[in-house]
Scaffold this motif. Structure first.
Motif, PDB file in Angstrom:
ATOM      1  N   LYS A   9       0.819  -1.213   0.000  1.00 23.60           N
ATOM      2  CA  LYS A   9       0.000   0.000   0.000  1.00 23.60           C
ATOM      3  C   LYS A   9       0.854   1.264   0.000  1.00 23.60           C
ATOM      4  CE  LYS A   9      -3.962  -2.144   2.297  1.00 23.60           C
ATOM      5  NZ  LYS A   9      -4.883  -2.090   3.459  1.00 23.60           N
ATOM      6  N   ASP A  10       2.135   1.109  -0.298  1.00 25.51           N
ATOM      7  CA  ASP A  10       3.052   2.253  -0.280  1.00 25.51           C
ATOM      8  C   ASP A  10       3.405   2.656  -1.703  1.00 25.51           C
ATOM      9  OD1 ASP A  10       4.955   4.167   0.137  1.00 25.51           O
ATOM     10  OD2 ASP A  10       6.359   2.876   1.220  1.00 25.51           O
ATOM     11  N   PRO A  11       2.843   3.747  -2.222  1.00 24.41           N
ATOM     12  CA  PRO A  11       3.136   4.163  -3.597  1.00 24.41           C
ATOM     13  C   PRO A  11       4.617   4.437  -3.832  1.00 24.41           C
ATOM     14  CG  PRO A  11       1.355   5.473  -2.643  1.00 24.41           C
ATOM     15  CD  PRO A  11       1.912   4.651  -1.551  1.00 24.41           C
ATOM     16  N   ALA A  12       5.351   4.805  -2.767  1.00 22.41           N
ATOM     17  CA  ALA A  12       6.754   5.185  -2.932  1.00 22.41           C
ATOM     18  C   ALA A  12       7.644   4.005  -3.308  1.00 22.41           C
ATOM     19  CB  ALA A  12       7.269   5.839  -1.653  1.00 22.41           C
ATOM     20  N   VAL A  13       7.201   2.788  -3.068  1.00 19.59           N
ATOM     21  CA  VAL A  13       8.004   1.618  -3.442  1.00 19.59           C
ATOM     22  C   VAL A  13       7.405   0.865  -4.620  1.00 19.59           C
ATOM     23  CG1 VAL A  13       8.846   1.359  -1.085  1.00 19.59           C
ATOM     24  CG2 VAL A  13       6.894  -0.004  -1.831  1.00 19.59           C
ATOM     25  N   LEU A  14       6.113   1.062  -4.886  1.00 21.53           N
ATOM     26  CA  LEU A  14       5.448   0.344  -5.970  1.00 21.53           C
ATOM     27  C   LEU A  14       5.768   0.976  -7.326  1.00 21.53           C
ATOM     28  CD1 LEU A  14       1.934  -0.255  -4.373  1.00 21.53           C
ATOM     29  CD2 LEU A  14       3.736  -1.958  -4.734  1.00 21.53           C
ATOM     30  N   CYS A  15       5.916   0.119  -8.326  1.00 27.39           N
ATOM     31  CA  CYS A  15       6.194   0.586  -9.683  1.00 27.39           C
ATOM     32  C   CYS A  15       5.002   1.381 -10.224  1.00 27.39           C
ATOM     33  CB  CYS A  15       6.467  -0.601 -10.607  1.00 27.39           C
ATOM     34  SG  CYS A  15       7.891  -1.608 -10.132  1.00 27.39           S
ATOM     35  N   ALA A  16       5.305   2.282 -11.150  1.00 29.34           N
ATOM     36  CA  ALA A  16       4.245   3.093 -11.758  1.00 29.34           C
ATOM     37  C   ALA A  16       3.200   2.214 -12.433  1.00 29.34           C
ATOM     38  CB  ALA A  16       4.855   4.065 -12.755  1.00 29.34           C
ATOM     39  N   SER A  17       3.646   1.099 -12.993  1.00 29.56           N
ATOM     40  CA  SER A  17       2.714   0.186 -13.659  1.00 29.56           C
ATOM     41  C   SER A  17       1.753  -0.476 -12.685  1.00 29.56           C
ATOM     42  CB  SER A  17       3.491  -0.895 -14.416  1.00 29.56           C
ATOM     43  OG  SER A  17       4.296  -1.646 -13.516  1.00 29.56           O
ATOM     44  N   GLU A  18       2.080  -0.404 -11.390  1.00 28.58           N
ATOM     45  CA  GLU A  18       1.242  -0.984 -10.343  1.00 28.58           C
ATOM     46  C   GLU A  18       0.438   0.091  -9.614  1.00 28.58           C
ATOM     47  OE1 GLU A  18       1.080  -4.317  -9.320  1.00 28.58           O
ATOM     48  OE2 GLU A  18       2.327  -4.909 -11.022  1.00 28.58           O
ATOM     49  N   GLY A  19       0.452   1.303 -10.154  1.00 32.49           N
ATOM     50  CA  GLY A  19      -0.264   2.395  -9.521  1.00 32.49           C
ATOM     51  C   GLY A  19       0.567   3.163  -8.521  1.00 32.49           C
ATOM     52  N   GLY A  20       1.868   2.847  -8.447  1.00 30.11           N
ATOM     53  CA  GLY A  20       2.758   3.532  -7.527  1.00 30.11           C
ATOM     54  C   GLY A  20       3.409   4.743  -8.164  1.00 30.11           C
ATOM     55  N   THR A  21       4.351   5.330  -7.439  1.00 32.67           N
ATOM     56  CA  THR A  21       5.041   6.533  -7.915  1.00 32.67           C
ATOM     57  C   THR A  21       6.523   6.308  -8.109  1.00 32.67           C
ATOM     58  OG1 THR A  21       5.360   7.305  -5.638  1.00 32.67           O
ATOM     59  CG2 THR A  21       3.368   8.040  -6.773  1.00 32.67           C
TER      60      THR A  21
END
Length: 576
Positions: free
Chosen positions: A287-299
């Motif tokens: 649930k942390d956008p800072a570690v998730l890839c952009a393709s996964e909805g992260g940043t």
């Protein structure tokens, strides 16, 4: 009135071989004097890193049978338990015995050179302290589990008994007897100190052999061996089953782990770089956008970003082994609590712990797999050598790394089988909470465990201490002889167990707990107000209180890098 004649002391020469025969199973195989400054080697050449004798010493090597007979070259064939006893010169002896534990894991190995022992070294202890000190090879040589299976594929029960407890008890008995023979008088006090497997042995000595030692320092213990080792394979199986065998890169693991630290390490308005209250950290990488890839909805647009599936895999490693490979939301259960249920079999690591430094977090993917002893345990539980790593050898078959093909359900079955086979494994579990005999004879016990232990989850120590409190009448009764310290940021025999290389947590200094237990035994000074410091070679000035569990260090006010800014108090919330 005439005093009885004093018994004649032994000399440091081969006369000990005939003079010292405490029983029919004990034989002296080597006596060797060392002068101050001599390299601490027996037959091999010294290197520039070989330690030297701090004072004159006498080495006596023993073999205690019966061992385990078998064909020459079989991993399970053993002449018996090897014990090295190092005796200071009579004028230098301080009247104590200070025996030390082994190297961890299945222990064992060639017991012929002091330079091979990783911590603490018996010869160095004897030379620097003036105490008699001994160590043991536990009765076997291979370190990958091969020793535990006879050539017919059955478990080598005598060796398991030696490894589980007998070797340490024999070391205590023989060290005491040899000390009395060598000096002509018995030791005034006997102490034991060990970590990891040596820590488990310390707990077992207090449980089963309460008269062996007056004081025990036992740290980072693997109290429930079968559970812990099988749970170690689980971390690697998550990679196999959930990620198709493709492990996260070191950078990806660091990204997620350091994000967890940053989310949970603020004390007094400052980021400490390690987590003080791990039970309160519910960070969820999925649930942390800072570690998730952009393709996964992260940043995160870097090559080190993680997919949601990878983030969930990390959370499973943090939570620990379950029967079906599932893990609850960290908001509900972060895995830090010591309670288990039928589905959650054993513990994972704390958030922020270095994942790639964790023993076997990527079993089969790294050459540092320490001979595959954790997969070896699964092979032994199911009596199927092919499940082990290739170093595992047996006449019925060799290791092929087939643990990688196991399902979560099959691994859970191995877990249950390991628990059920504990009597065959020499009653290996060292978790009897009844320490009443040790307490009654005046024994004192100190232990510490790092919250960020990369190898042995700290919850095992917490679970055991909770059971001792329940068994023995409450915290006050237990702490009158036994104290456990939980150390934030500390790893497994490493000063920093976190993924943050700049984390420099305060730690127990070498010898700090040993001095405390000696003062407790000999002077009646109960450890209170214990303060930990950042390692002396770190260049950092930082201190923290060592709080005896179940209390934790609670911030009050002031600089969070100073021990006086905290008080020891009960946690304000449940771990689960």
């Amino acid at each position: 009135m005439l005093r009885p004649p004093r018994r004649r002391a032994c000399a440091c020469d081969d006369t000990i071989k005939s003079a010292f025969r405490p029983d029919e199973q004990t034989h002296v195989v080597l006596v060797k004097p060392f002068r101050q400054g001599d390299a601490l080697v027996i037959s091999e050449a010294a290197s520039k890193n070989t330690p030297t004798a701090a004072s004159d010493l006498c080495l006596v090597k023993l073999i205690v049978g019966p061992g385990n007979p078998g064909p020459v070259g079989a991993p399970s064939t053993s002449p018996g338990i090897g014990i090295e006893v190092w005796l200071p010169a009579p004028a230098k002896w301080d009247g104590r015995i200070h025996n030390v534990g082994g190297r961890g894991g299945f222990d064992g190995g060639t017991h012929s050179s002091i330079s091979e022992v990783a911590w603490p070294v018996a010869a160095v202890t004897a030379g620097s302290e003036g105490a008699v000190s001994a160590s043991t090879d536990i009765g076997h040589s291979p370190t990958d589990g091969s020793w535990g299976m006879d050539p017919d594929g059955t478990l080598a029960k005598p060796l398991w008994q030696d490894y589980a407890h007998r070797a340490m008890h024999e070391m205590a008995l023989k060290t005491k007897a040899l000390t009395a023979a060598y000096y002509g008088r018995p030791a005034k006090h006997a102490y034991y100190e060990g970590s990891s497997t040596g820590g488990r042995h310390g707990y077992r000595l207090a449980q089963q052999y309460p008269d062996d030692y007056d004081g025990i320092v036992a740290n980072l213990p693997a109290l429930n061996w079968a559970e812990w080792t099988t749970a170690g394979v689980y971390r690697a199986l998550v990679v196999e089953r959930d990620l198709g065998g493709v492990a996260l890169t070191d950078a990806q693991q660091d990204l997620v782990s350091n994000a967890a630290i940053s989310a949970c390490d603020v004390v007094g308005g400052q980021h400490l770089g390690y987590v003080m209250d791990n039970a309160a950290c519910h960070y969820d990488p999925a649930k942390d956008p800072a570690v998730l890839c952009a393709s996964e909805g992260g940043t995160n647009g870097t090559a080190d970003c993680v997919t949601r599936l990878q983030a969930q895999a990390v959370d499973k490693m943090w939570y620990g082994i379950t029967v079906d490979g599932s893990a609850p939301s960290p908001a509900v259960d972060n895995g830090a609590g010591a309670r288990l249920d039928g589905k959650h079999r054993w513990y994972g690591m704390m958030r922020g712990t270095s994942l790639y430094n964790a023993y076997f977090s990527r079993l089969g993917y790294r050459s540092s797999a320490k001979d595959g002893y954790i997969a070896g345990q699964v092979a032994l539980e199911l009596q199927n050598p092919t499940l082990a790593e290739p170093t595992f050898r047996n006449a019925t078959g060799n290791g092929q790394g087939l643990w990688q093909d196991m399902s979560y359900k099959q691994l859970a079955n191995a877990f249950d089988r390991g628990v059920a086979l504990d009597p065959v494994f020499g009653d290996l579990a060292s978790d009897n909470p009844d320490l009443s005999a040790f307490k009654a004879r005046g024994g004192k016990f100190l232990s510490w465990h790092g919250w960020n232990d990369e190898a042995i989850p700290v919850q095992g120590s917490i679970r055991y201490y909770d059971r001792v409190i329940e068994k023995m009448g409450g915290v006050a009764q237990v702490q009158s002889f036994f104290k456990l310290y939980l150390v934030p940021g500390a790893g497994h025999l490493s000063p920093n167990g976190t993924a943050n290389p700049k984390a420099i947590p305060p730690l127990p200094a070498p010898g700090q707990l040993y001095k405390l237990v000696v003062d407790w035994v000999e002077r009646g000074v109960e450890p209170r107000g214990v303060v930990l410091q950042a390692p002396a070679n770190s260049g950092v000035t930082r201190s923290a209180p060592a709080c005896a569990y179940p209390q934790i260090a609670t911030y009050v006010a002031g600089d969070p890098n100073v021990a006086t800014s905290f008080k020891c108090a009960a946690p304000a919330r449940s771990n689960r």
